[in-house]
Design a protein around this motif. Structure first.
Motif, PDB file in Angstrom:
ATOM      1  N   LYS A   1       0.830  -1.201   0.000  1.00  0.00           N
ATOM      2  CA  LYS A   1       0.000   0.000   0.000  1.00  0.00           C
ATOM      3  C   LYS A   1       0.868   1.256   0.000  1.00  0.00           C
ATOM      4  CE  LYS A   1      -2.282  -1.210   3.760  1.00  0.00           C
ATOM      5  NZ  LYS A   1      -1.810  -2.587   4.033  1.00  0.00           N
ATOM      6  N   SER A 100      -4.196   2.865   4.794  1.00  0.00           N
ATOM      7  CA  SER A 100      -4.476   2.278   6.103  1.00  0.00           C
ATOM      8  C   SER A 100      -4.837   0.808   5.963  1.00  0.00           C
ATOM      9  CB  SER A 100      -5.627   3.030   6.783  1.00  0.00           C
ATOM     10  OG  SER A 100      -5.953   2.447   8.027  1.00  0.00           O
ATOM     11  N   ARG A 101      -4.713   0.081   7.067  1.00  0.00           N
ATOM     12  CA  ARG A 101      -5.210  -1.292   7.121  1.00  0.00           C
ATOM     13  C   ARG A 101      -6.718  -1.308   7.370  1.00  0.00           C
ATOM     14  NH1 ARG A 101      -0.728  -3.963  11.273  1.00  0.00           N
ATOM     15  NH2 ARG A 101       1.110  -2.999  10.354  1.00  0.00           N
ATOM     16  N   LYS A 103     -10.777   0.615   7.145  1.00  0.00           N
ATOM     17  CA  LYS A 103     -11.657   1.398   6.289  1.00  0.00           C
ATOM     18  C   LYS A 103     -12.332   2.479   7.128  1.00  0.00           C
ATOM     19  CE  LYS A 103     -12.718  -2.429   3.127  1.00  0.00           C
ATOM     20  NZ  LYS A 103     -13.796  -3.261   2.542  1.00  0.00           N
ATOM     21  N   ARG A 110     -14.428   7.143  -1.179  1.00  0.00           N
ATOM     22  CA  ARG A 110     -14.118   6.015  -2.054  1.00  0.00           C
ATOM     23  C   ARG A 110     -12.979   5.199  -1.458  1.00  0.00           C
ATOM     24  NH1 ARG A 110     -14.078   8.689  -8.150  1.00  0.00           N
ATOM     25  NH2 ARG A 110     -16.228   9.483  -8.141  1.00  0.00           N
ATOM     26  N   THR A 111     -13.112   3.882  -1.526  1.00  0.00           N
ATOM     27  CA  THR A 111     -12.091   2.992  -0.970  1.00  0.00           C
ATOM     28  C   THR A 111     -11.603   2.032  -2.042  1.00  0.00           C
ATOM     29  OG1 THR A 111     -13.077   3.082   1.238  1.00  0.00           O
ATOM     30  CG2 THR A 111     -11.595   1.239   0.778  1.00  0.00           C
ATOM     31  N   TYR A 112     -10.292   1.937  -2.175  1.00  0.00           N
ATOM     32  CA  TYR A 112      -9.691   0.947  -3.067  1.00  0.00           C
ATOM     33  C   TYR A 112      -8.979  -0.081  -2.200  1.00  0.00           C
ATOM     34  CZ  TYR A 112      -6.753  -1.266  -6.590  1.00  0.00           C
ATOM     35  OH  TYR A 112      -6.144  -2.192  -7.401  1.00  0.00           O
ATOM     36  N   GLU A 113      -9.449  -1.304  -2.240  1.00  0.00           N
ATOM     37  CA  GLU A 113      -8.872  -2.352  -1.405  1.00  0.00           C
ATOM     38  C   GLU A 113      -7.789  -3.091  -2.188  1.00  0.00           C
ATOM     39  OE1 GLU A 113     -10.306  -6.028   1.499  1.00  0.00           O
ATOM     40  OE2 GLU A 113     -11.763  -4.717   0.522  1.00  0.00           O
ATOM     41  N   MET A 114      -6.575  -3.044  -1.673  1.00  0.00           N
ATOM     42  CA  MET A 114      -5.456  -3.712  -2.332  1.00  0.00           C
ATOM     43  C   MET A 114      -5.634  -5.225  -2.252  1.00  0.00           C
ATOM     44  SD  MET A 114      -3.158  -1.534  -3.532  1.00  0.00           S
ATOM     45  CE  MET A 114      -1.615  -2.431  -3.533  1.00  0.00           C
ATOM     46  N   LYS A 115      -5.531  -5.872  -3.391  1.00  0.00           N
ATOM     47  CA  LYS A 115      -5.654  -7.323  -3.422  1.00  0.00           C
ATOM     48  C   LYS A 115      -4.302  -7.971  -3.147  1.00  0.00           C
ATOM     49  CE  LYS A 115      -9.428  -7.235  -6.819  1.00  0.00           C
ATOM     50  NZ  LYS A 115      -9.860  -7.669  -8.179  1.00  0.00           N
ATOM     51  N   SER A 190      -7.415 -12.067   9.577  1.00  0.00           N
ATOM     52  CA  SER A 190      -6.603 -10.866   9.416  1.00  0.00           C
ATOM     53  C   SER A 190      -5.331 -11.182   8.647  1.00  0.00           C
ATOM     54  CB  SER A 190      -6.241 -10.293  10.787  1.00  0.00           C
ATOM     55  OG  SER A 190      -5.196  -9.368  10.681  1.00  0.00           O
ATOM     56  N   HIS A 191      -5.092 -10.424   7.570  1.00  0.00           N
ATOM     57  CA  HIS A 191      -3.864 -10.617   6.806  1.00  0.00           C
ATOM     58  C   HIS A 191      -2.645 -10.370   7.680  1.00  0.00           C
ATOM     59  CE1 HIS A 191      -6.263  -9.526   2.926  1.00  0.00           C
ATOM     60  NE2 HIS A 191      -6.482 -10.751   3.330  1.00  0.00           N
TER      61      HIS A 191
END
Length: 337
Positions: A1, A100-101, A103, A110-115, A190-191
């Protein structure tokens, strides 16, 4: 990120759109929000904040800067909604990118979630760390390599750290690593929890003093540069190391992607050993979390390191509850105020 955010920050088209008014700031768990807010405002407004208590006047915040052009503020490593609420500027034309980890739906539109990385991408990252190339060498056990890489679950930092820890190791070490990693399956989704559990297996493989030196890094504040001379002196004193041995450990941790060396005087000639006063060490916040996680396995009074992981107003309550018993800590890290 953070890597993606830095690429956005450095992108010439983005800088051009915002007329070079793009500002990047790392927040972290123990941030001094007033200091960060003041620094950002001084950059945005091109004015030094003066006045009682060095606080930004409310009327300035409401009016915004004199230059009405667009502004982009990038806030990296934000840990809570309360932090974000303090640092978001709401004057017209100001955009905020939050890394951030978590949300923040009430504040972020708008949120873009890293895959996580796909299988092929993950294997490429893993092989780069383990073999210095982006594919499995013909001499390696391809099935075993893929199994170990798969246990990293597409987490880039885990792929780098675990891959580097297995570089030049015999097949039996690889097999042992696969078995340890497979036993580290987390009950949490949790990742970050999975990442800590998998990476701990790599740290536990380090020799005794190398492992202890890695754990010492958790005693320093997150997202701060550690002066190399300070770190070397601590290791020499606490672990009875000569300077060459301390440097050898430093390079081993660096080669295994467990710390990052930063040259603070890039234009100065000379090698690391002879000019180590010009260098500092940084560590990914997840690696610091790992060091704290592993250091905290012992009971409080038995720990070799007594660390306040983040800024607090007073000493932790569990320290005070155990004050009648002797502490065995060699390093005490206090972060108050």
């Amino acid at each position: 990120k953070t890597t993606l955010a830095m690429e956005i920050y450095k992108d010439q088209k983005i800088q051009g759109y915002f007329n070079n008014r793009v500002f990047f700031e790392t927040v972290s768990q123990s941030a001094n929000l007033e200091t960060i807010k003041m620094k950002l405002w001084e950059q945005i407004s091109s004015n030094i904040v003066l006045g009682a208590y060095n606080q930004i006047p409310e009327w300035q915040l409401k009016l915004g800067p004199r230059d009405r052009g667009p502004v982009l503020v990038i806030l990296d490593d934000v840990w809570s909604l309360s932090q974000l609420e303090e640092l978001v500027f709401k004057f017209p034309g100001c955009k905020t990118l939050v890394v951030s980890r978590l949300k923040f739906p009430t504040l972020v539109s708008r949120t873009y979630e890293m895959k996580l990385l796909g299988e092929e991408e993950a294997l490429s990252v893993f092989c780069s760390a383990a073999f210095g190339q982006e594919s499995v060498p013909q001499t390696a056990d391809k099935k075993l390599v893929k199994q170990v890489a798969a246990e990293c679950r597409g987490l880039p930092l885990a792929l780098k750290v675990i891959g580097a820890s297995l570089r030049d190791q015999p097949p039996m070490i690889w097999l042992s690593a696969k078995n340890r990693l497979s036993r580290g399956e987390s009950i949490s989704d949790s990742h970050e929890t999975k990442l800590l559990e998998r990476m701990a297996a790599s740290v536990e493989c380090l020799s005794g003093k190398v492992r202890e030196c890695f754990l010492d890094l958790g005693c320093f504040p997150e997202d701060k540069k550690i002066p190399l001379d300070v770190l070397i002196n601590i290791w020499m004193e606490i672990h009875d190391l000569d300077k060459p041995d301390a440097f050898a450990i430093l390079m081993e941790l660096s080669n295994k992607n467990l710390l990052t060396l930063v040259n603070d005087a890039q234009n100065k000639a000379g090698d690391l050993y002879s000019n180590y006063h010009d260098y500092s060490v940084t560590q990914h916040d997840v690696l610091r979390d790992l060091a704290l996680h592993m250091s905290g396995r012992d009971s409080l009074n038995k720990r070799r390191r007594l660390v306040m992981p983040r800024r607090e107003e007073s000493l932790p309550r569990d320290w005070q509850r155990n004050k009648d018993l002797p502490f065995e800590a060699q390093i005490v890290s206090i972060h108050t105020g």
